[in-house]
Scaffold this active site. Structure first.
Site, PDB file in Angstrom:
ATOM      1  N   CYS A 239       0.613  -1.138   0.138  1.00 40.20           N
ATOM      2  CA  CYS A 239      -0.041  -0.035   0.093  1.00 40.20           C
ATOM      3  C   CYS A 239       0.977   1.099   0.577  1.00 40.20           C
ATOM      4  CB  CYS A 239      -0.943  -0.099   1.074  1.00 40.20           C
ATOM      5  SG  CYS A 239      -1.635  -1.206   1.459  1.00 40.20           S
TER       6      CYS A 239
ATOM      7  N   ARG B 118       1.614   1.511  -6.178  1.00 43.93           N
ATOM      8  CA  ARG B 118       1.243   0.525  -5.039  1.00 43.93           C
ATOM      9  C   ARG B 118       0.489   0.227  -4.516  1.00 43.93           C
ATOM     10  NH1 ARG B 118       5.967   0.989  -2.249  1.00 43.93           N
ATOM     11  NH2 ARG B 118       5.382   0.162  -0.694  1.00 43.93           N
TER      12      ARG B 118
ATOM     13  N   TRP C 151      -3.589  -1.146  -1.431  1.00 44.72           N
ATOM     14  CA  TRP C 151      -4.153  -2.643  -2.006  1.00 44.72           C
ATOM     15  C   TRP C 151      -4.044  -4.051  -0.715  1.00 44.72           C
ATOM     16  CZ3 TRP C 151      -0.580  -7.237  -2.664  1.00 44.72           C
ATOM     17  CH2 TRP C 151      -0.921  -7.614  -3.689  1.00 44.72           C
TER      18      TRP C 151
ATOM     19  N   ASN D 150       0.783  -0.031   5.498  1.00 45.33           N
ATOM     20  CA  ASN D 150       1.118  -0.928   5.200  1.00 45.33           C
ATOM     21  C   ASN D 150       1.638  -1.711   5.570  1.00 45.33           C
ATOM     22  OD1 ASN D 150       2.578  -2.233   2.454  1.00 45.33           O
ATOM     23  ND2 ASN D 150       4.052   0.304   2.159  1.00 45.33           N
ATOM     24  N   GLY D 151       1.468  -2.805   5.004  1.00 45.19           N
ATOM     25  CA  GLY D 151       1.704  -4.306   5.805  1.00 45.19           C
ATOM     26  C   GLY D 151       0.854  -5.330   6.020  1.00 45.19           C
TER      27      GLY D 151
ATOM     28  N   GLU E 288       9.781 -18.969 -21.852  1.00 44.34           N
ATOM     29  CA  GLU E 288       9.740 -17.351 -20.704  1.00 44.34           C
ATOM     30  C   GLU E 288      10.673 -17.010 -21.747  1.00 44.34           C
ATOM     31  OE1 GLU E 288       7.037 -16.036 -19.673  1.00 44.34           O
ATOM     32  OE2 GLU E 288       7.799 -14.328 -18.030  1.00 44.34           O
TER      33      GLU E 288
ATOM     34  N   LYS F  23       9.659 -12.834 -22.836  1.00 44.35           N
ATOM     35  CA  LYS F  23       9.638 -11.730 -22.972  1.00 44.35           C
ATOM     36  C   LYS F  23      10.863 -11.257 -24.019  1.00 44.35           C
ATOM     37  CE  LYS F  23       8.093 -11.398 -19.640  1.00 44.35           C
ATOM     38  NZ  LYS F  23       7.239 -12.850 -19.152  1.00 44.35           N
TER      39      LYS F  23
ATOM     40  N   GLU G  45       8.031  -9.738 -26.499  1.00 54.01           N
ATOM     41  CA  GLU G  45       6.997  -8.689 -26.168  1.00 54.01           C
ATOM     42  C   GLU G  45       7.493  -7.355 -25.547  1.00 54.01           C
ATOM     43  OE1 GLU G  45       4.438  -9.725 -22.547  1.00 54.01           O
ATOM     44  OE2 GLU G  45       6.673 -10.425 -21.372  1.00 54.01           O
TER      45      GLU G  45
ATOM     46  N   HIS H 169      14.516 -32.244 -35.136  1.00 57.71           N
ATOM     47  CA  HIS H 169      13.374 -32.180 -34.961  1.00 57.71           C
ATOM     48  C   HIS H 169      12.109 -30.934 -36.406  1.00 57.71           C
ATOM     49  CE1 HIS H 169      13.400 -36.114 -33.365  1.00 57.71           C
ATOM     50  NE2 HIS H 169      13.332 -35.388 -32.033  1.00 57.71           N
TER      51      HIS H 169
ATOM     52  N   LYS I  33      -1.710  -4.768 -19.110  1.00 55.50           N
ATOM     53  CA  LYS I  33      -1.505  -5.514 -18.342  1.00 55.50           C
ATOM     54  C   LYS I  33      -2.563  -6.374 -17.758  1.00 55.50           C
ATOM     55  CE  LYS I  33       1.429  -6.463 -15.107  1.00 55.50           C
ATOM     56  NZ  LYS I  33       2.046  -7.066 -15.985  1.00 55.50           N
TER      57      LYS I  33
HETATM   58  C1  F6R Z   1       3.503 -11.754 -20.728  1.00 59.87           C
HETATM   59  C2  F6R Z   1       2.230 -11.497 -19.914  1.00 59.87           C
HETATM   60  C3  F6R Z   1       1.419 -11.913 -19.936  1.00 59.87           C
HETATM   61  C4  F6R Z   1       0.335 -12.555 -18.816  1.00 59.87           C
HETATM   62  C5  F6R Z   1      -0.880 -13.062 -19.735  1.00 59.87           C
HETATM   63  C6  F6R Z   1      -1.275 -13.301 -18.567  1.00 59.87           C
HETATM   64  O1  F6R Z   1       4.760 -10.983 -19.452  1.00 59.87           O
HETATM   65  O2  F6R Z   1       2.404 -10.399 -18.936  1.00 59.87           O
HETATM   66  O3  F6R Z   1       1.736 -13.052 -21.041  1.00 59.87           O
HETATM   67  O4  F6R Z   1       0.815 -13.664 -18.071  1.00 59.87           O
HETATM   68  O5  F6R Z   1      -1.635 -12.121 -20.404  1.00 59.87           O
HETATM   69  O6  F6R Z   1      -2.011 -12.806 -17.167  1.00 59.87           O
HETATM   70  P1  F6R Z   1      -2.146 -13.013 -16.173  1.00 59.87           P
HETATM   71  O7  F6R Z   1      -1.377 -13.278 -15.509  1.00 59.87           O
HETATM   72  O8  F6R Z   1      -3.223 -11.576 -15.306  1.00 59.87           O
HETATM   73  O9  F6R Z   1      -3.588 -13.770 -15.911  1.00 59.87           O
END
Ligand code: F6R
Length: 618
Positions: free
Chosen positions: A2, A27, A76, A102-103, A491, A495, A498, A514, A613
């Site tokens: 928070c 936060r 949060w 916060n905590g 992964e 990274k 994207e 293959h 996000k």
């Molecule tokens: C990659 C990324 C996305 C999320 C995906 C699922 O860096 O952020 O691939 O992992 O959109 O999102 P959540 O975990 O919020 O369901």
């Protein structure tokens, strides 16, 4: 996580505190609140939602903005759903003491019981209201001043906190204290004003002089007098250094990092600890997690576990497949949530469905949860955002407690999801007897060491930067791994794609021959995970195959490796650990590498094109 902020001085406190809260909204923004004191009246305004919602309320009430003292909070949620009542600030039962926090106070239930037996009643479900009443009770019992009462109360508390406390009977004082969560104090000229905040962003335009409290320290801030910092447990005075703030406002909002992604990569040691804190007790050989404990029979009798997730969370699910099958001997299927829901899957009441989602709002994962529920499965959620849709929709679950992840490219969400899934797999393995008691103890001890190892790993940033500079102009990359580290290859490739927009593919190392091997030439960088456990010899053979086709090899190896070092163009060393936990380490260099390449290519690291996000469309 928070945000807290406060002001005491000669200016109107309201605009300073509210602007500060807006800067701290990264936060968390489940709820917002402010306490103002005009010399006579304490006025608390608070609401569910963002600071903009709070402003709508205070705009209707003149008293809500009056005074030169104020403390505020942006929440949060951890204990208690995000609603108006659970929002901070919280008053003590008398109404005279006010706190923002916060905590997490882990022993709040015990403390609350004790306070109830002494006649206290509570309006909210929060651990914070327990703390402010504990301070009130100590003040009454000991007949002491606020500072002493805060100090004595905190010695009874287990958990983490950054707090700011105000007492109507001490209108020239604010008390702050810290353990685990950050707190900064801004010092105005001639001690005529002071600022308090989770980071320095709320007061950067008023003063460059700041003190950052260390863990287990508290400060008594007295208007026109100054600040006294003490150690909470032994009462000794601390000779605190005033720091001159060098950073720009924008940097401070990112905690001094250039991007949220980098900050979040660096937050991983703490985030991993926050995930296992209170759940794993290595010395006692205990893993406890309410969502699993309360449904242990279902887990132990499950025919199989089906994991549904998207993107990075799906990769964490793949790691979990190895964890659950290896440690708990439960069959696992890992499904893209988006595919699962559209193919009439066979699910029975003896299946457990685990939905993994950082945001808890991903539409495909949410729909998969609803489908699994409709077919009678028990659905367990692993989310980061408290109170999110998936967390609410599932029968039970556990939060990762990674703190808000703002950078669109997921980093700490991945490692904390794996940490949580490791705890569940270990717990089930122990209960089922598929791992011995001594192996269980040893896993716990090893997992506890991971945050320090990640911390160590983050120190190789300059080496990764150099490797990034060598390969930043590549147009295609391959990422290879086997066993537990195959998902890390996926992964790593995600990274890079994207945030730098470089095409990359992840493959099981043995699958290369293959098909993808046809792509290899002297322009192709190939990132290979070749840690010393698992299939080391096989991976070494795969590396030889690449070498004979002139591919560039960047290998992630275990410290002390000699064989791969001879063959690879670059090696990145990770500390030694159990094979099952290597993904928590091997993923870190790939996060840093993608980050540096994206920065070198001048891409928008935190908000890459076409992404969001939280993906709430199907
Ligand atoms: C990659 C990324 C996305 C999320 C995906 C699922 O860096 O952020 O691939 O992992 O959109 O999102 P959540 O975990 O919020 O369901």
């Amino acid at each position: 996580m928070c945000g807290i902020t406060g002001y005491i001085g000669y200016r109107d406190a309201y605009p300073i505190v509210v602007k500060g809260l807006q800067r701290l909204e990264y936060r968390g923004y489940d709820s917002a609140g402010i306490m103002m004191f005009d010399g006579e009246t304490i006025c608390v305004s608070k609401t569910k939602g963002k600071v903009s919602e709070l402003e709508k309320i205070t705009d209707l009430n003149e008293q809500a903005k009056k005074g030169n003292i104020g403390i505020g909070h942006t929440r949060w949620a951890t204990h208690g759903v995000p609603n108006d009542v659970n929002s901070h600030p919280h008053n003590s039962m008398s109404g005279d003491l006010v706190i923002v926090h916060n905590g997490i106070i882990e022993n709040y239930a015990t403390l609350k019981k004790e306070l109830i037996s002494r006649g206290y009643s509570f309006k909210s479900d929060t651990d914070t209201e327990v703390l402010i009443n504990l301070i009130e009770e100590v003040k009454k019992q000991e007949g002491c001043k606020l500072g002493k009462a805060v100090q004595l109360a905190l010695t009874q508390v287990v958990g983490a906190y950054a707090i700011a406390v105000f007492d109507k009977s001490k209108p020239n004082e604010i008390i702050v204290a810290k353990l685990g969560s950050p707190i900064a104090i801004g010092i105005g000229k001639d001690n005529a004003e002071f600022f308090v905040a989770s980071d320095a962003s709320p007061f950067i335009e008023y003063t460059k002089d700041a003190i950052y409290l260390e863990d287990e320290e508290m400060a008594i801030i007295k208007l026109n007098k100054g600040i006294k910092v003490r150690k909470i447990h032994d009462d000794s005075l601390v000779d605190t250094k005033i720091q001159e703030l060098q950073l720009s406002l924008e940097q401070i909002e990112k905690g001094g990092y250039d991007h949220f992604m980098l900050k979040e990569i660096h937050e991983q040691p703490k985030a991993i600890i926050d995930t296992y804190r209170g759940r794993m007790i290595p010395n006692e050989g205990i893993i406890r997690m309410a969502g699993v404990d309360d449904n242990i029979e279902k887990f132990l009798n499950a025919d199989r576990i089906i994991i549904v997730a998207c993107g990075t969370s799906w990769h964490a699910g793949l790691v979990a497949e190895y964890l659950f099958e290896d440690l708990a001997r439960i069959p696992v299927e890992v499904e893209y949530a988006s595919e699962f829901r559209y193919r009439n899957p066979i699910i029975t009441e003896k299946d457990i469905v685990i939905a993994i989602s950082q945001s808890g709002e991903t539409a495909d994962t949410l729909a998969a949860v609803k489908l699994a529920k409709s077919k009678g499965a028990f659905v367990f959620g692993i989310c980061n955002v408290v109170g999110s849709s998936i967390a609410r929709e599932t029968h039970a679950g556990a939060y990762t407690h990674a703190g808000p992840e703002i950078g669109v490219a997921s980093t700490k969400a991945f490692t904390t999801q794996i940490t949580l899934l490791s705890l569940i797999a270990l717990k089930l393995g122990k209960e089922k007897g598929t791992i011995s008691k001594s192996a269980f103890h040893s896993y716990l001890q090893t997992l506890q060491l991971i945050p320090n190892k990640v911390e160590e790993l983050l120190k190789i940033d300059e080496q990764i930067k150099y490797i990034a500079s060598v390969y930043k102009d590549a147009t295609n990359c391959l990422y290879l791994g086997r066993g537990f580290n195959f998902p890390v290859a996926l992964e790593g490739a995600l990274k890079l794609k994207e945030i730098s927009y470089i095409h990359a593919e992840g493959y099981p190392a043995a699958e290369m021959k293959h098909g993808p091997i046809a792509l290899i030439d002297e322009n192709m960088p190939i990132f290979v995970i070749a840690t010393n456990k698992g299939h080391y010899d096989k991976v070494v053979s795969n590396i030889q195959e690449i070498k004979s086709r002139s591919g560039k090899i960047i290998a992630v190896v275990t410290e002390g490796d000699v064989i791969v070092k001879e063959i690879a163009d670059h090696v990145i060393e990770i500390p030694e650990t159990e094979e099952a936990f290597t993904p928590l380490l091997t993923t870190v260099p790939f996060q840093l590498l993608s980050y540096h390449i994206a920065v070198m290519l001048d891409k928008n690291v935190d908000q890459p094109r076409n992404l969001a996000k939280s993906v709430t469309v199907e």
